[in-house]
Motif scaffolding. Structure first.
Motif, PDB file in Angstrom:
ATOM      1  N   VAL A 138      17.174 -55.877  75.230  1.00 28.58           N
ATOM      2  CA  VAL A 138      18.496 -56.474  75.383  1.00 28.58           C
ATOM      3  C   VAL A 138      19.525 -55.745  74.528  1.00 28.58           C
ATOM      4  CG1 VAL A 138      19.841 -58.589  75.020  1.00 28.58           C
ATOM      5  CG2 VAL A 138      17.519 -58.726  75.954  1.00 28.58           C
ATOM      6  N   ARG A 171      19.562 -61.805  67.388  1.00 26.85           N
ATOM      7  CA  ARG A 171      19.609 -61.735  68.844  1.00 26.85           C
ATOM      8  C   ARG A 171      18.211 -61.559  69.415  1.00 26.85           C
ATOM      9  NH1 ARG A 171      23.510 -57.312  70.980  1.00 26.85           N
ATOM     10  NH2 ARG A 171      22.958 -58.284  72.993  1.00 26.85           N
ATOM     11  N   VAL A 226      16.349 -64.299  71.891  1.00 26.61           N
ATOM     12  CA  VAL A 226      15.792 -63.975  73.204  1.00 26.61           C
ATOM     13  C   VAL A 226      14.333 -64.412  73.277  1.00 26.61           C
ATOM     14  CG1 VAL A 226      15.156 -62.096  74.756  1.00 26.61           C
ATOM     15  CG2 VAL A 226      17.394 -62.080  73.639  1.00 26.61           C
TER      16      VAL A 226
END
Length: 252
Positions: free
Chosen positions: A152, A225, A229
């Motif tokens: 990502v 982050r 995820v």
């Protein structure tokens, strides 16, 4: 790649998977009383312990380049001949062992064929030479949720996914190049139940192995982050994760 971390940190990170895998590998090789075995790249001793249970401490030797891992393995298994060294220069004479095994190590050897060739050298003719590696190319290693999450923020994947010997065919080829005869390979799945997301995630923050180093190098926002995820995909727990290793064996 070195693992200069405490044995307990590695156990929290990978031991929950490497322990069952080591037991499956030992069952496949089935060493018997009176034989001698060496655990190459022993780490804190997942496979060493299984071999000790089968053969006795005085019939088992272990080698690892990491000082902390050597200390941990010695402390856990008194009587085992545990030495600090590398796979491509094993500190043992020719034909010393009946079984030589490397569990989750080949992909970290600087020269895998040289390391496997040394394993052949120290194994008597007809003895087993064997290794396991996670299916890195197929993204079936225990770290796959973190790899996916990294995608990502960093398209293109991680170097860990492209380590050598990450397929069953490649591991077989390397064993053959090292002089191992009649090589065969099987898949060994390992399923682990994680009680909570935190129990699964926290060991990744201890800097163990390539993935731990990659996470430590991220900025705090990017690391969060990756965590978010993973949390969205896996949920709060409990959940099961299955990893698949290739195991290959042949005769010296």
């Amino acid at each position: 790649m070195t693992f200069e971390v405490a044995g307990e940190a590695y156990d929290r990170f990978m031991g929950r998977y490497s322990g069952p895998l080591a037991a499956d590998l030992a069952s496949w090789l089935a060493p018997s009383t009176g034989q001698r075995a060496i655990d190459v790249g022993c780490g804190p001793g997942a496979l060493t312990g299984v071999l000790v249970d089968r053969l006795g401490a005085d019939a088992v030797a272990a080698v690892d380049p990491s000082g902390p891992f050597v200390e941990a393995c010695r402390a856990r298994f008194p009587g085992v001949d545990v030495r600090q060294g590398t796979a491509d220069s094993l500190p043992f004479d020719d034909d010393t062992f009946d079984v030589a095994a490397a569990c989750l190590v080949v992909h970290f050897m600087p020269d895998p064929v040289a390391g496997l060739t040394e394993m052949v050298r120290v194994t008597s003719a007809g003895g087993w030479v064997a290794a396991t590696v996670w299916d890195l190319a197929g993204s079936r290693a225990p770290m796959w949720p973190v790899w996916d999450a990294f995608g990502v923020i960093r398209p293109g994947g991680l170097a860990e996914e492209r380590l050598p010997a990450g397929t069953g065919g490649e591991l077989q080829r390397m064993l053959g190049a090292a002089g191992v005869r009649d090589v065969e390979s099987v898949e060994m799945p390992v399923t682990v139940t994680h009680g909570t997301f935190e129990e699964w995630w926290t060991p990744y923050l201890e800097g163990v192995g390539p993935i731990g180093e990659e996470l430590a190098a991220l900025s705090p926002p990017d690391r969060r982050r990756v965590e978010d995820v993973c949390r969205d995909r896996l949920g709060p727990g409990p959940f099961d994760l299955t990893a698949v290793a290739y195991a290959a064996r042949g005769r010296a």
